[in-house]
Design an enzyme around this catalytic site. Sequence first.
Site, short mmCIF file in Angstrom:
data_model
loop_
_atom_site.label_atom_id
_atom_site.label_comp_id
_atom_site.label_asym_id
_atom_site.label_seq_id
_atom_site.Cartn_x
_atom_site.Cartn_y
_atom_site.Cartn_z
N LYS A 95 81.96 -57.24 27.06
CA LYS A 95 81.62 -56.18 27.92
C LYS A 95 81.18 -55.12 26.74
O LYS A 95 79.83 -54.39 27.05
CB LYS A 95 82.83 -55.65 28.57
CG LYS A 95 83.43 -56.74 29.52
CD LYS A 95 82.46 -56.51 30.83
CE LYS A 95 82.78 -57.47 31.83
NZ LYS A 95 81.84 -57.97 32.75
N TYR B 45 87.00 -61.52 25.84
CA TYR B 45 86.25 -60.79 26.99
C TYR B 45 85.81 -59.37 26.96
O TYR B 45 84.93 -59.06 27.39
CB TYR B 45 87.41 -60.84 28.20
CG TYR B 45 87.06 -60.18 29.40
CD1 TYR B 45 85.95 -60.67 30.05
CD2 TYR B 45 87.84 -59.17 29.71
CE1 TYR B 45 85.65 -59.75 31.42
CE2 TYR B 45 87.69 -58.48 30.89
CZ TYR B 45 86.48 -58.90 31.69
OH TYR B 45 86.18 -58.00 32.78
N SER C 46 84.34 -52.84 32.38
CA SER C 46 85.87 -52.94 32.54
C SER C 46 86.46 -51.87 31.59
O SER C 46 86.13 -51.60 30.46
CB SER C 46 86.29 -54.38 31.96
OG SER C 46 87.66 -54.25 32.21
P1 NAD Z 1 84.56 -63.28 39.98
O1 NAD Z 1 85.15 -64.49 39.02
O2 NAD Z 1 85.48 -63.38 41.20
O3 NAD Z 1 83.14 -63.03 40.40
C1 NAD Z 1 82.28 -63.52 39.27
C2 NAD Z 1 81.23 -64.31 40.02
O4 NAD Z 1 80.07 -64.66 38.71
C3 NAD Z 1 81.61 -65.85 40.44
O5 NAD Z 1 81.45 -65.95 41.65
C4 NAD Z 1 81.13 -66.71 39.44
O6 NAD Z 1 80.99 -67.96 40.17
C5 NAD Z 1 79.92 -66.10 38.83
N1 NAD Z 1 79.31 -66.60 37.65
C6 NAD Z 1 80.16 -66.28 36.26
N2 NAD Z 1 79.10 -66.75 35.37
C7 NAD Z 1 77.80 -67.08 36.07
C8 NAD Z 1 76.75 -67.45 35.39
N3 NAD Z 1 76.70 -67.75 34.35
N4 NAD Z 1 75.75 -67.59 36.35
C9 NAD Z 1 75.83 -67.28 37.91
N5 NAD Z 1 76.97 -66.98 38.19
C10 NAD Z 1 77.99 -67.05 37.33
O7 NAD Z 1 85.00 -61.92 39.08
P2 NAD Z 1 85.45 -60.49 39.65
O8 NAD Z 1 86.57 -60.04 39.88
O9 NAD Z 1 84.51 -60.21 41.05
O10 NAD Z 1 84.52 -59.63 38.67
C11 NAD Z 1 82.94 -59.43 38.73
C12 NAD Z 1 82.67 -58.50 37.50
O11 NAD Z 1 83.55 -57.40 37.21
C13 NAD Z 1 82.88 -59.35 36.18
O12 NAD Z 1 81.55 -59.25 35.49
C14 NAD Z 1 84.23 -59.06 35.85
O13 NAD Z 1 84.19 -59.19 34.20
C15 NAD Z 1 84.12 -57.46 36.03
N6 NAD Z 1 85.54 -56.88 36.19
C16 NAD Z 1 86.45 -57.20 36.80
C17 NAD Z 1 87.74 -56.91 37.05
C18 NAD Z 1 88.84 -57.42 37.84
O14 NAD Z 1 89.85 -57.12 37.75
N7 NAD Z 1 88.40 -58.18 38.91
C19 NAD Z 1 88.03 -55.62 36.47
C20 NAD Z 1 87.01 -55.21 35.69
C21 NAD Z 1 85.76 -55.62 35.51
C1 UD1 Z 2 94.03 -57.17 33.08
C2 UD1 Z 2 93.08 -57.67 32.17
C3 UD1 Z 2 91.86 -56.73 31.67
C4 UD1 Z 2 91.32 -56.33 32.85
C5 UD1 Z 2 92.10 -55.68 34.04
C6 UD1 Z 2 91.29 -55.18 35.27
C7 UD1 Z 2 94.70 -59.15 30.71
C8 UD1 Z 2 95.59 -59.33 29.64
N1 UD1 Z 2 94.04 -58.10 30.98
O1 UD1 Z 2 94.71 -56.20 32.73
O2 UD1 Z 2 91.22 -57.08 30.78
O3 UD1 Z 2 90.29 -55.50 32.63
O4 UD1 Z 2 93.00 -56.66 34.38
O5 UD1 Z 2 91.30 -56.31 36.14
O6 UD1 Z 2 94.55 -60.24 31.85
N2 UD1 Z 2 102.14 -58.04 35.32
C9 UD1 Z 2 103.45 -58.45 35.52
N3 UD1 Z 2 103.55 -59.75 36.17
C10 UD1 Z 2 102.31 -60.34 36.34
C11 UD1 Z 2 101.16 -60.01 35.95
C12 UD1 Z 2 100.98 -58.76 35.46
O7 UD1 Z 2 104.25 -57.68 35.27
O8 UD1 Z 2 102.60 -61.69 36.64
C13 UD1 Z 2 102.04 -56.71 34.82
C14 UD1 Z 2 101.15 -56.49 33.51
O9 UD1 Z 2 102.24 -56.48 32.52
C15 UD1 Z 2 100.72 -55.07 33.66
C16 UD1 Z 2 100.56 -54.99 35.30
O10 UD1 Z 2 101.17 -55.85 35.64
O11 UD1 Z 2 101.57 -54.14 33.39
C17 UD1 Z 2 99.03 -55.09 35.60
O12 UD1 Z 2 98.58 -56.50 35.16
P1 UD1 Z 2 97.20 -57.17 35.42
O13 UD1 Z 2 96.91 -56.98 37.08
O14 UD1 Z 2 97.10 -58.58 34.90
O15 UD1 Z 2 96.05 -55.86 34.89
P2 UD1 Z 2 95.85 -55.48 33.40
O16 UD1 Z 2 97.15 -55.56 32.60
O17 UD1 Z 2 95.31 -54.14 33.61
#
Ligand code: NAD
Ligand code: UD1
Length: 339
Positions: A155, A151, A127
């Site tokens: 990573k 978190y 991330s």
């Molecule tokens: P998500 O929660 O929708 O998907 C993660 C999945 O992993 C879920 O289905 C959950 O049930 C499963 N899981 C969690 N722990 C587990 C375990 N111990 N064993 C088996 N299954 C398990 O999240 P996502 O948004 O799809 O994110 C996927 C990956 O990408 C994560 O590693 C997250 O940290 C990373 N990531 C997400 C974002 C984002 O904004 N969504 C941004 C950067 C990185």
């Molecule tokens: C979040 C995660 C970060 C992750 C990233 C990508 C947090 C604190 N950080 O950050 O670890 O890598 O998502 O998925 O959760 N905002 C509002 N109102 C809201 C929600 C958000 O104003 O109700 C604003 C935030 O201040 C920010 C922007 O929207 O400026 C995006 O927020 P968000 O979607 O939570 O993403 P990140 O802050 O990038």
Amino acid sequence: MSRPRILVTGGTGYIGSHACVCLIEAGFEPVIVDNLSNSSRIVTERVARITGFQPVLHETDLRDSEAIARLVREIRPAATLHFAGLKAVGESVSDPLRYYDNNVCGTVSLLQALDAGGCRVLVFSSSATVYGDPDTVPIPETAPVRPTNPYGQTKVIVEKLLLDLCAADPRWHVSILRYFNPVGAHESGLIGEAPRGTPNNLVPYIAQVAAGKRAHLSVFGDDWPTADGSGVRDYLHVMDLAEGHVAALRHALANPGPLTLNLGTGQGVSVKEMIRAYEAACGSQIPFRISPRRPGDIATCYADASRAREVLGWQPRRSLAAMCKDSWHWQSNNPDGYQ
Ligand code: NAD
Ligand code: UD1
């Protein structure tokens, strides 16, 4: 012709489900392992409705080392896409043990099973959170890594573990993908992001305001040093991100050693710009109030996305308007997520 099998951990989750669609369309067979702690088994049926192929789901926790080792021996994946993990920043601050256990111990258990099974091709979901508060934007992969919450620490630890593994054993092929802000949904409206409880992130929250499930959006600060005072992020369509995984997978299959890449658009979008784009997509106003800054937030974060383009030949294609349109399509078709 049989499809190469790809183990997809977390494959019923938000990003993993979209990656399964792209894998199937690219000729692979995803095999999902997920403990369903943050997802629903219905996802596999939805993937089948989109692609005509229903992935097998193994409902298993990655920390169950014996079960994972057995599964790897049974399916012998050509590669693994490792999405499974917990991702709520606030929760990781209040319950760090749970985060280190799930994200770090779960990955160790998976890697041991893959190593023992000789399945050493892996794409890992990292991330942009690893960069913490960056010195400059756009952020290149060479920027210092200094996460500001547990978190993000998990990573960084897993990234380091993967680099150590590649240094120790040249048979490992690893792509570490640092995602910026994935949003949107598959254009069918059949799969999307289904947060449990109150959404932490901006776009799912806006979607619920647009649907009338929440009265207004709180904009966390309008006094940031940005053009309109609201926070700026690099929002990326989840289907572009999923396609990026297929490109990274192909690269990893062909190239030993580690590779670390940002996946983002390289464009910053402010909270206020996102509100306007969403209003255009859903055809109604998004009521909002200016609230205090969220603890730990930063002003601006967007990727230097050039390396992924050079190395993978991949770049995002979908616009901000498409991200909002597809998010709204999913939200309005599935007001309660998969329930
Ligand atoms: P998500 O929660 O929708 O998907 C993660 C999945 O992993 C879920 O289905 C959950 O049930 C499963 N899981 C969690 N722990 C587990 C375990 N111990 N064993 C088996 N299954 C398990 O999240 P996502 O948004 O799809 O994110 C996927 C990956 O990408 C994560 O590693 C997250 O940290 C990373 N990531 C997400 C974002 C984002 O904004 N969504 C941004 C950067 C990185
Ligand atoms: C979040 C995660 C970060 C992750 C990233 C990508 C947090 C604190 N950080 O950050 O670890 O890598 O998502 O998925 O959760 N905002 C509002 N109102 C809201 C929600 C958000 O104003 O109700 C604003 C935030 O201040 C920010 C922007 O929207 O400026 C995006 O927020 P968000 O979607 O939570 O993403 P990140 O802050 O990038």
